[in-house]
Design an enzyme around this catalytic site. Structure first.
Site, short mmCIF file in Angstrom:
data_model
loop_
_atom_site.label_atom_id
_atom_site.label_comp_id
_atom_site.label_asym_id
_atom_site.label_seq_id
_atom_site.Cartn_x
_atom_site.Cartn_y
_atom_site.Cartn_z
N SER A 1 0.80 -1.24 0.00
CA SER A 1 0.00 0.00 0.00
C SER A 1 0.82 1.28 0.00
O SER A 1 0.25 2.36 -0.19
CB SER A 1 -0.94 0.02 1.20
OG SER A 1 -2.05 -0.80 0.95
N LYS B 1 0.45 3.46 -2.93
CA LYS B 1 -0.74 4.32 -3.07
C LYS B 1 -0.36 5.80 -3.00
O LYS B 1 -1.07 6.66 -3.52
CB LYS B 1 -1.80 3.95 -2.02
CG LYS B 1 -2.38 2.54 -2.26
CD LYS B 1 -3.35 2.09 -1.17
CE LYS B 1 -4.13 0.84 -1.52
NZ LYS B 1 -3.66 -0.42 -1.05
N TYR C 1 -3.53 -2.47 -10.22
CA TYR C 1 -3.49 -2.43 -8.75
C TYR C 1 -2.58 -3.53 -8.20
O TYR C 1 -1.72 -3.28 -7.35
CB TYR C 1 -4.92 -2.59 -8.19
CG TYR C 1 -4.95 -2.61 -6.68
CD1 TYR C 1 -4.90 -1.43 -5.94
CD2 TYR C 1 -4.96 -3.82 -5.98
CE1 TYR C 1 -4.88 -1.45 -4.55
CE2 TYR C 1 -4.93 -3.85 -4.60
CZ TYR C 1 -4.90 -2.67 -3.89
OH TYR C 1 -4.85 -2.69 -2.51
N TYR D 1 -4.11 3.36 8.07
CA TYR D 1 -5.40 2.68 8.15
C TYR D 1 -6.19 3.16 9.36
O TYR D 1 -6.18 4.35 9.67
CB TYR D 1 -5.22 1.14 8.21
CG TYR D 1 -4.19 0.59 7.26
CD1 TYR D 1 -4.25 0.87 5.90
CD2 TYR D 1 -3.16 -0.22 7.71
CE1 TYR D 1 -3.32 0.36 5.03
CE2 TYR D 1 -2.23 -0.73 6.84
CZ TYR D 1 -2.31 -0.44 5.50
OH TYR D 1 -1.38 -0.94 4.66
N VAL E 1 1.33 -3.71 3.91
CA VAL E 1 1.37 -5.00 4.60
C VAL E 1 2.64 -5.82 4.31
O VAL E 1 2.83 -6.87 4.90
CB VAL E 1 0.11 -5.88 4.34
CG1 VAL E 1 -1.12 -5.26 4.95
CG2 VAL E 1 -0.07 -6.15 2.85
N1 GLN Z 1 -1.91 -5.94 -1.72
C1 GLN Z 1 -2.58 -5.59 -0.52
C2 GLN Z 1 -4.08 -5.69 -0.70
O1 GLN Z 1 -4.55 -5.28 -1.71
C3 GLN Z 1 -2.21 -4.20 -0.11
C4 GLN Z 1 -2.86 -3.79 1.16
C5 GLN Z 1 -1.96 -3.11 2.12
O2 GLN Z 1 -0.74 -3.01 2.02
N2 GLN Z 1 -2.59 -2.62 3.13
O3 GLN Z 1 -4.81 -6.18 0.11
#
Ligand code: GLN
Length: 311
Positions: free
Chosen positions: A66, A69, A194, A246, A264
């Site tokens: 993420s 992003k 994505y 988050y 993550v």
């Molecule tokens: N690839 C992970 C997902 O889409 C990314 C989420 C994350 O890093 N929070 O669930």
């Protein structure tokens, strides 16, 4: 002198925070991520002249997840403008898990609340695909290579396969939003971008270099070139502060107070405005999906250096 002070500071922060890794767990919902070293903890700090310092397991390679992003957001702000981004993707906290679907239905008629939750990043990519077309993935990859200064960035093919194989919640988020007319782009094509953007292999220096660019409002230290506007940097810093960790973002603002974005894979990108960019890796996660030792490391740096925005 400065060299020695910063190095000693980072070495101590890593040593003090490393035991926290024991309290967390590796991400398991993407099976490939369970292969990471749970005890790893590394950090890199880059200043606005491009000097860098590293400590701990800084040579750990991990997937960006993420944290990408942030790059997608900056690219969207530069390509579509802040008004369009904010009208199609919001700027509010959710207090729900990063992959939650609930507020798409109960609060906002299919519009995501911010670009850092999965629903919002998917909508952002869809918006960009409508604007840029089929070349979006190569354009985003190229932009990320520019922001990190790493021209050899590439995808971890095993993680990409794992993301695709287990990505049904992301598919649900995408189809629900398309069904609610949040976007018109092709869902399969949007998710392909994505999943690729989550699966890029990085090291902490890549995140720190990108963070340093945000800390300098888009200006590259060596070339003086602007890779995004000060207004885009401001928007990214605001969203990192309010939504970057988050449903721990409020707590993190209190405890650390440094605009940051987690993933993550265990990475965290942090911006000390006007001073430093920081990249952290620690694959052991807390129950919200943030690096548990990484957050502790940042908390210690923030406390000792007065780096909180709210200090
Ligand atoms: N690839 C992970 C997902 O889409 C990314 C989420 C994350 O890093 N929070 O669930």
């Amino acid at each position: 002198m400065m060299e020695i002070v910063v190095q000693a500071l980072l070495d101590k922060a890593v040593a003090d925070a490393r035991p926290y890794a024991e309290k967390g767990r590796l991400a398991t919902y993407i099976p490939e991520l369970t292969k990471a070293n749970r005890r790893a903890l590394g950090v890199c700090v880059v200043d606005l002249d491009g000097n860098h310092w590293r400590a701990g397991d800084f040579d750990t390679t991990f997937t960006i997840q993420s944290v990408s992003k942030v790059a997608t957001l900056l690219y969207a702000l530069e390509t579509c403008g802040i008004q369009q981004v904010l009208s199609r993707i919001g700027a509010e906290q959710t207090a729900d898990a990063f992959n939650s679907i609930i507020k798409l239905e109960t609060r906002n008629s299919g519009k995501p609340l911010n670009p850092f939750i999965n629903a919002g990043a998917i909508a952002l990519i869809a918006m960009l695909m409508e604007a840029v077309g089929e070349d979006l993935l190569s354009a985003l990859l190229d932009y990320l290579k520019t922001l990190t200064g790493n021209r050899t960035l590439s995808v971890d093919a095993d993680v990409l396969r794992s993301e695709r194989a287990t990505g049904d919640i992301n598919r649900a988020l995408a189809y629900y939003q398309k069904g609610m007319h949040t976007f018109t782009a092709d869902v399969t094509a949007v998710l392909d971008v994505y999943f690729h953007m989550c699966s890029l292999e990085v090291q902490v220096i890549d995140l720190a270099r990108m963070a340093a660019l945000i800390a300098s409002n888009g200006r590259h230290p060596a070339t003086g070139e602007h890779h995004f506007s000060a207004e885009s940097a401001r928007c990214a810093k605001v969203l990192m502060t309010t939504c970057g960790l988050y449903d721990s973002s409020g707590w993190f603002a209190l405890e650390v107070g440094i605009p940051s974005k987690s993933g993550v894979g265990g990475g965290i990108l942090s911006v000390v405005p006007g001073q430093f960019g920081i990249g952290v890796v620690g694959p052991s996660l807390d129950d919200k999906g943030n690096s548990i030792a990484g957050v502790e490391l940042l908390r210690r740096l923030s406390r000792t250096q007065g780096w909180s925005l709210f200090a």
